[in-house]
Write a protein that holds these residues in place. Structure first.
Motif, short mmCIF file in Angstrom:
data_model
loop_
_atom_site.label_atom_id
_atom_site.label_comp_id
_atom_site.label_asym_id
_atom_site.label_seq_id
_atom_site.Cartn_x
_atom_site.Cartn_y
_atom_site.Cartn_z
N GLU A 1 -6.37 -74.21 -15.82
CA GLU A 1 -6.01 -73.16 -14.86
C GLU A 1 -4.66 -73.47 -14.20
O GLU A 1 -3.87 -72.56 -13.95
CB GLU A 1 -7.10 -73.00 -13.80
CG GLU A 1 -8.34 -72.31 -14.32
CD GLU A 1 -9.48 -72.27 -13.32
OE1 GLU A 1 -9.44 -73.02 -12.31
OE2 GLU A 1 -10.41 -71.49 -13.53
N GLN A 2 -4.40 -74.75 -13.91
CA GLN A 2 -3.11 -75.13 -13.32
C GLN A 2 -1.96 -74.87 -14.29
O GLN A 2 -0.86 -74.55 -13.87
CB GLN A 2 -3.12 -76.59 -12.90
CG GLN A 2 -3.93 -76.86 -11.66
CD GLN A 2 -3.96 -78.35 -11.29
OE1 GLN A 2 -3.54 -79.19 -12.08
NE2 GLN A 2 -4.48 -78.65 -10.11
N LYS A 3 -2.25 -74.99 -15.57
CA LYS A 3 -1.23 -74.72 -16.59
C LYS A 3 -1.08 -73.22 -16.85
O LYS A 3 -0.21 -72.81 -17.62
CB LYS A 3 -1.58 -75.43 -17.89
CG LYS A 3 -1.52 -76.94 -17.81
CD LYS A 3 -1.95 -77.56 -19.12
CE LYS A 3 -1.92 -79.07 -19.05
NZ LYS A 3 -2.40 -79.68 -20.30
N GLY A 4 -1.96 -72.41 -16.25
CA GLY A 4 -1.89 -70.96 -16.44
C GLY A 4 -2.53 -70.49 -17.73
O GLY A 4 -2.27 -69.37 -18.18
N LYS A 5 -3.36 -71.30 -18.32
CA LYS A 5 -4.03 -70.96 -19.59
C LYS A 5 -5.33 -70.22 -19.31
O LYS A 5 -5.99 -70.47 -18.30
CB LYS A 5 -4.33 -72.22 -20.40
CG LYS A 5 -3.15 -73.10 -20.65
CD LYS A 5 -2.54 -72.80 -21.96
CE LYS A 5 -1.36 -73.74 -22.16
NZ LYS A 5 -0.93 -73.86 -23.48
N THR A 6 -5.71 -69.35 -20.22
CA THR A 6 -6.98 -68.63 -20.12
C THR A 6 -8.01 -69.34 -20.97
O THR A 6 -7.73 -69.74 -22.10
CB THR A 6 -6.81 -67.18 -20.63
OG1 THR A 6 -5.76 -66.57 -19.89
CG2 THR A 6 -8.08 -66.40 -20.45
N ILE A 7 -9.22 -69.48 -20.43
CA ILE A 7 -10.29 -70.20 -21.12
C ILE A 7 -11.38 -69.21 -21.48
O ILE A 7 -11.87 -68.48 -20.63
CB ILE A 7 -10.87 -71.30 -20.22
CG1 ILE A 7 -9.77 -72.25 -19.79
CG2 ILE A 7 -11.99 -72.04 -20.92
CD1 ILE A 7 -10.13 -73.12 -18.64
N SER A 8 -11.75 -69.20 -22.75
CA SER A 8 -12.83 -68.32 -23.18
C SER A 8 -14.14 -69.10 -23.23
O SER A 8 -14.15 -70.34 -23.18
CB SER A 8 -12.53 -67.75 -24.57
OG SER A 8 -12.55 -68.78 -25.53
#
Length: 135
Positions: free
Chosen positions: A113-120
């Protein structure tokens, strides 16, 4: 040969119990469901139901089997709500079988989340599987 049959007056897919009855129907205090779909209540909802039952005995519109089952589970659900206030919006208890893997997943999600990535969900399950193999 078969006799010709009259067309049904009601749509064949409409359940009979949800159709409006005419003057022939006896008066009843039963209320028909407002929705056709099944709806699960959250822990907060059930705690409100318990409080309502205590204040107004015999005045609910739940079906009897569901209400009986939930009344048996009342002490367990209230204890769960007291132990974990964050669980009030959940519909099922969160069971952690591997706290070490749970902690690793939480840290990984925060990092992503800190890297701005979306997790499925599939990514999370795969990460869980790999973490369980590592630990």
């Amino acid at each position: 040969k078969q006799k010709p049959q009259d067309k049904p007056t009601n749509h064949p897919l409409t359940p009979v119990k949800w159709q409006k009855h005419t003057q022939d129907a006896p008066a009843t205090s039963a209320q028909l469901p407002q929705q056709m779909s099944h709806q699960n209540l959250t822990l907060t909802d059930w705690l409100l139901v318990y409080a309502y039952i205590d204040a107004h005995p015999g005045a609910l519109i739940f079906n009897q089997p569901t209400l009986s089952c939930k009344l048996r589970e009342r002490p367990k659900m209230e204890a769960h709500a007291n132990d974990n206030p964050n669980a009030l919006s959940s519909k099922r208890p969160h069971v952690v079988t591997r706290p070490d893997v749970e902690c690793a997943l939480v840290l990984w999600v925060r990092d992503m989340e800190q890297k701005g990535k979306t997790i499925s969900g599939s990514m999370l399950r795969e990460k869980q599987k790999r973490s369980e193999e590592k630990f």
